[in-house]
Design an enzyme around this catalytic site. Structure first.
Site, PDB file in Angstrom:
ATOM      1  N   ASP A  42     -10.477   2.101  45.149  1.00 31.11           N
ATOM      2  CA  ASP A  42     -11.623   2.893  44.678  1.00 31.11           C
ATOM      3  C   ASP A  42     -12.608   1.757  44.106  1.00 31.11           C
ATOM      4  O   ASP A  42     -12.428   1.344  43.054  1.00 31.11           O
ATOM      5  CB  ASP A  42     -10.908   3.598  43.068  1.00 31.11           C
ATOM      6  N   CYS A  50     -27.494  12.144   6.395  1.00 34.95           N
ATOM      7  CA  CYS A  50     -26.147  12.443   6.559  1.00 34.95           C
ATOM      8  C   CYS A  50     -25.257  11.048   6.705  1.00 34.95           C
ATOM      9  O   CYS A  50     -25.463  10.244   7.607  1.00 34.95           O
ATOM     10  CB  CYS A  50     -25.955  13.013   7.649  1.00 34.95           C
ATOM     11  N   CYS A  88     -22.333  20.729   8.971  1.00 32.62           N
ATOM     12  CA  CYS A  88     -21.849  19.408   8.855  1.00 32.62           C
ATOM     13  C   CYS A  88     -20.630  19.015   8.168  1.00 32.62           C
ATOM     14  O   CYS A  88     -20.497  19.224   7.225  1.00 32.62           O
ATOM     15  CB  CYS A  88     -23.245  18.452   8.543  1.00 32.62           C
ATOM     16  N   LYS A 110      -6.094   3.971  49.423  1.00 28.62           N
ATOM     17  CA  LYS A 110      -7.590   4.141  49.294  1.00 28.62           C
ATOM     18  C   LYS A 110      -8.106   3.432  48.046  1.00 28.62           C
ATOM     19  O   LYS A 110      -7.929   3.980  47.048  1.00 28.62           O
ATOM     20  CB  LYS A 110      -7.931   5.739  49.343  1.00 28.62           C
ATOM     21  N   CYS A 158     -26.677  17.690  13.218  1.00 29.29           N
ATOM     22  CA  CYS A 158     -26.774  17.659  11.608  1.00 29.29           C
ATOM     23  C   CYS A 158     -28.102  17.806  11.201  1.00 29.29           C
ATOM     24  O   CYS A 158     -28.735  16.713  11.780  1.00 29.29           O
ATOM     25  CB  CYS A 158     -25.874  16.544  10.923  1.00 29.29           C
ATOM     26  N   TYR A 193     -10.186  -3.892  55.656  1.00 29.76           N
ATOM     27  CA  TYR A 193      -9.088  -2.857  56.271  1.00 29.76           C
ATOM     28  C   TYR A 193      -9.605  -2.253  57.840  1.00 29.76           C
ATOM     29  O   TYR A 193      -8.794  -1.451  58.475  1.00 29.76           O
ATOM     30  CB  TYR A 193      -8.966  -1.621  55.256  1.00 29.76           C
ATOM     31  N   GLU A 224      -2.830   3.857  54.418  1.00 28.52           N
ATOM     32  CA  GLU A 224      -3.116   2.639  53.489  1.00 28.52           C
ATOM     33  C   GLU A 224      -3.679   3.259  52.199  1.00 28.52           C
ATOM     34  O   GLU A 224      -4.159   4.555  52.238  1.00 28.52           O
ATOM     35  CB  GLU A 224      -4.354   1.839  54.218  1.00 28.52           C
ATOM     36  N   LYS A 229      -6.256  12.802  48.741  1.00 24.65           N
ATOM     37  CA  LYS A 229      -6.884  12.260  47.356  1.00 24.65           C
ATOM     38  C   LYS A 229      -5.599  12.719  46.493  1.00 24.65           C
ATOM     39  O   LYS A 229      -5.176  13.481  46.439  1.00 24.65           O
ATOM     40  CB  LYS A 229      -8.120  13.055  46.889  1.00 24.65           C
ATOM     41  N   CYS A 271     -21.569  16.110   5.648  1.00 27.24           N
ATOM     42  CA  CYS A 271     -22.568  16.335   4.453  1.00 27.24           C
ATOM     43  C   CYS A 271     -22.675  17.731   4.065  1.00 27.24           C
ATOM     44  O   CYS A 271     -23.070  17.895   2.776  1.00 27.24           O
ATOM     45  CB  CYS A 271     -23.679  15.587   4.785  1.00 27.24           C
TER      46      CYS A 271
HETATM   47  S1  IVH Z   1     -11.455   3.292  56.517  1.00 30.10           S
HETATM   48  C1  IVH Z   1     -14.012   5.605  59.153  1.00 30.10           C
HETATM   49  N1  IVH Z   1      -9.645   2.335  54.845  1.00 30.10           N
HETATM   50  O1  IVH Z   1     -13.220   5.288  51.229  1.00 30.10           O
HETATM   51  C2  IVH Z   1     -13.500   4.966  58.299  1.00 30.10           C
HETATM   52  N2  IVH Z   1     -11.745   3.268  53.723  1.00 30.10           N
HETATM   53  O2  IVH Z   1     -14.236   8.023  51.888  1.00 30.10           O
HETATM   54  C3  IVH Z   1     -13.842   4.471  57.103  1.00 30.10           C
HETATM   55  N3  IVH Z   1     -11.891   3.139  51.356  1.00 30.10           N
HETATM   56  O3  IVH Z   1     -16.251   4.537  52.741  1.00 30.10           O
HETATM   57  C4  IVH Z   1     -13.234   3.668  56.105  1.00 30.10           C
HETATM   58  N4  IVH Z   1      -9.904   2.124  51.055  1.00 30.10           N
HETATM   59  O4  IVH Z   1     -15.136   2.742  50.943  1.00 30.10           O
HETATM   60  C5  IVH Z   1     -10.783   3.084  54.582  1.00 30.10           C
HETATM   61  N5  IVH Z   1      -7.973   1.355  53.482  1.00 30.10           N
HETATM   62  C6  IVH Z   1      -9.225   2.239  53.357  1.00 30.10           C
HETATM   63  C7  IVH Z   1      -9.953   2.248  52.321  1.00 30.10           C
HETATM   64  C8  IVH Z   1     -11.262   3.000  52.522  1.00 30.10           C
HETATM   65  C9  IVH Z   1     -11.077   2.546  50.407  1.00 30.10           C
HETATM   66  C10 IVH Z   1     -13.165   3.668  51.084  1.00 30.10           C
HETATM   67  C11 IVH Z   1     -14.257   3.235  51.812  1.00 30.10           C
HETATM   68  C12 IVH Z   1     -14.873   4.412  52.499  1.00 30.10           C
HETATM   69  C13 IVH Z   1     -14.486   5.554  51.811  1.00 30.10           C
HETATM   70  C14 IVH Z   1     -14.331   6.993  52.695  1.00 30.10           C
END
Ligand code: IVH
Length: 661
Positions: A113, A421, A398, A111, A416, A218, A109, A305, A401
């Site tokens: 942010d 200035c 600077c 992730k 400066c 999720y 899935e 990541k 000036c």
């Molecule tokens: S699962 C134990 N699924 O990422 C499982 N987390 O570093 C925990 N996050 O605290 C979460 N997208 O805030 C899961 N598709 C996703 C996610 C997700 C973003 C975030 C969430 C979690 C953090 C983990």
């Protein structure tokens, strides 16, 4: 019609419309219809509060202001995830899983942010939302979460369930939120995640409602009560009415997973919200206990990541920008490169220590990225490509000036030492752009301050060079295409501004708007004024010693001459157009403006009349030749009628000046 039933029907209709629009992205009714339903429901609920439904959509508009947030203890702790950063680490993760169990598959899935949230439903009705907090105790953010349009207030099943997901701020909302903050003079949000986190901690839910946060769900807590795999969990969540991110995949093994991750890296750049990786979970719930947990996270899941995009380019120069507080920051001038969606030509180098620690030198090949996907930064030098570049030396005076720069002990920044200035003193820029001077609409105080801070504006001439940085400006939080377009076009238009406004805008001591107007009548070009000595100027009746000397002094300063030359080369009007005033019926006439004008500002109308040889007076008398009456004109209009003075409305005024303004 039975009121109670009508309230119930409206509640259902609107909730369904919300799901169709915000969750499924398939609107079923028009905005107009939606607004009508909502209005009707709101009125009925106000008159019959006892009939209000538990899942009323009117809750979505916010309204409640809290003193603080209640603490909530999570029945099942909210864990976090381990991280992997490359294929090797991901394979190591898989090795451990394979040692613990057999016959498993993965889900992947995106992730998202944002910030994690836990949502509680009782008998299918939304009851409570809580932040993650420390994983065990979070905060009750129910009222704020209710404002999220895609949040279902009633599920399709009347079940008790706790689910978890991510609240995030879409890019569009992020831009708008920063625009608001800029207009209010508040510090900008650095990135969408900070913006979402800051917004969810607002005590006034009306503000939250305006920010347009969104939500992807999720996880089902105690999921085995409903389903046996993560894939089924995501499908079940969708069925219940939750917005689930559509880009999940079910993968048979680690190789398929790695292929999938590669495709995510391309996909994420096209999305309208931030993602910082891929969450990988073992699909089969019955393997979870055997694979196990550490104190902080499950061993059956991890987060891959994404690498922020990194690009190599050439550092052409290191320049210095001075901020409002006088801090002098080194800036990398780069051979323009495309990074994370935009062309980057400048990047921050932070301070002297940063440059020396990384031994960054002019002419080096350097690697740049965007911190938080937004702020360009030089990461390091490609040392193998170095030829004979000389080491960096911090400047000691600077750049604006010429005064000495000071670095205080224990601090990394240089300041400066000149309190006067001009680099810090951006008031001259603000004055130049202001309504009374060059009248550059959209280049108000806040925008000037920000562009100055970012290094785009140091001198007045820089205003007219902004167009060279168009692509970069668009990227500034709170800006965007439209705003930049408007700003640049207002700047272009201002080039034709009258000479007296330009003179006034330059901020020559003792030269106010009125003196400027007088000056151009006698010296109708910038060049002629430049040549005039104090003695020459004294021949003008309205000009005294003080003004004459100040003007002469101004035009003897080489820096000022350079500025004037710059402005001339940039295409600014430097002559006073003497209109064939005799030809116009306003010439020599006294005109009174009254009421509210819609097509012109008062200043604009006055300028035009004066340009045509007329005079604007503030009160109506027998000497008045015309009255221009705008909306809601009052006593002046009455008096004009009594005295039999010709009156025209704004439209008629416009027609008379068409072709002259
Ligand atoms: S699962 C134990 N699924 O990422 C499982 N987390 O570093 C925990 N996050 O605290 C979460 N997208 O805030 C899961 N598709 C996703 C996610 C997700 C973003 C975030 C969430 C979690 C953090 C983990």
């Amino acid at each position: 019609m039975d009121i109670r039933n009508r309230i119930k029907t409206l509640t259902e209709l609107i909730n369904q419309a919300n799901i169709d629009y915000h969750t499924k992205d398939q609107p079923t009714i028009t905005d107009y219809q939606y607004d009508q339903y909502l209005k009707e429901l709101r009125e009925l609920e106000e008159a019959y509060p006892e009939y209000k439904e538990a899942d009323s959509p009117t809750e979505k508009i916010g309204g409640l202001v809290l003193d603080g947030f209640e603490k909530v203890t999570h029945q099942v702790p909210m864990m976090s995830l381990s991280n992997v950063f490359n294929e090797e680490e991901l394979r190591a993760f898989d090795d451990k899983v394979r040692k613990a169990t057999t016959n498993y598959t993965y889900t992947s899935e995106l992730k998202i942010d944002g910030l994690a949230v836990s949502l509680l439903y009782e008998k299918g009705l939304f009851k409570r939302a809580a932040t993650r907090g420390n994983g065990v105790v979070g905060e009750d953010i129910t009222q704020n979460v209710k404002t999220i349009k895609s949040l279902p207030l009633r599920l399709t099943e009347m079940i008790d369930i706790e689910v978890r997901g991510e609240i995030y701020m879409p890019h569009k909302s992020f831009k708008l939120a920063n625009e608001d903050r800029m207009n209010a003079g508040e510090a900008l949000f650095q990135n969408p995640r900070n913006a979402a986190a800051g917004t969810i901690r607002q005590l006034d839910s009306t503000i939250v409602a305006k920010r347009n946060l969104d939500l992807f769900v999720y996880t089902i807590v105690n999921a085995t009560q409903y389903v046996n795999t993560q894939k089924d969990a995501l499908e079940y969540l969708t069925h219940l009415g939750f917005k689930v991110n559509p880009h999940y995949a079910h993968l048979s093994d680690i190789d398929a997973l790695i292929k999938q991750i590669e495709s995510y890296d391309a996909l994420r750049k096209t999305l309208s919200y931030d993602t910082d990786g891929v969450v990988i979970k073992v699909n089969e719930f019955n393997r979870y206990e055997t694979i196990g947990y550490t104190a902080k996270f499950p061993k059956w899941a991890t987060a891959y990541k994404f690498q922020a995009e990194q690009v190599e380019t050439i550092l052409k120069d290191i320049t210095f920008q001075i901020g409002r507080t006088g801090v002098v920051t080194p800036v990398a001038e780069l051979e323009p490169v495309f990074v994370s969606g935009t062309t980057v030509a400048r990047a921050t180098l932070h301070n002297e220590d940063y440059i020396l620690a990384k031994d960054i030198r002019i002419g080096d090949a350097v690697v740049v990225h965007k911190a938080g996907e937004i702020i360009p930064e030089v990461l390091h030098v490609v040392k193998e490509k170095r030829t004979n570049q000389t080491p960096f030396m911090m400047i000691n005076t600077c750049p604006v000036c010429g005064h000495e720069l000071i670095r205080h002990e224990g601090e990394a920044d240089y300041y400066c030492s000149n309190p006067e200035c001009p680099g810090k003193n951006i008031n001259s820029l603000i004055h130049f752009a202001s309504r009374v001077a060059m009248d550059i609409d959209t280049l108000g105080e806040k925008v000037v301050e920000m562009l100055h801070e970012l290094g785009y504006l140091n001198t007045i001439a820089d205003i007219y060079r902004l167009k060279d940085y168009r692509d970069e400006l668009v990227e500034i939080p709170g800006f965007g295409e439209k705003k930049v377009e408007k700003l640049l076009s207002a700047i272009e238009t201002s080039k034709t501004q009258t000479l007296d406004r330009l003179l006034f805008g330059l901020g020559i001591k003792h030269v106010g708007a009125k003196v400027a107007k007088t000056l151009i009548k006698h010296y109708p070009t910038m060049d002629s004024l430049r040549q005039a000595t104090a003695e020459d100027l004294l021949h003008i009746p309205e000009i005294g010693d003080m003004i004459a000397i100040s003007i002469e002094t101004y035009f003897s300063d080489p820096k000022k001459i350079e500025l004037i030359e710059d402005l001339k080369n940039l295409g600014l009007n430097m002559t006073h157009e003497v209109v064939q005033a005799v030809a116009h019926e306003f010439n020599g006439k006294t005109i009174v403006l009254t009421g509210k004008l819609n097509l012109f500002s008062r200043d604009q109308a006055t300028d035009i009349i004066e340009k045509l040889g007329g005079k604007v007076a503030s009160s109506v008398s027998s000497k008045t030749d015309f009255v221009v009456a705008g909306e809601d004109a009052g006593s002046k209009l009455k008096k004009a009628n009594e005295l039999g003075i010709p009156v025209m409305d704004e439209q008629a005024f416009k027609e008379k000046i068409d072709g002259y303004n």
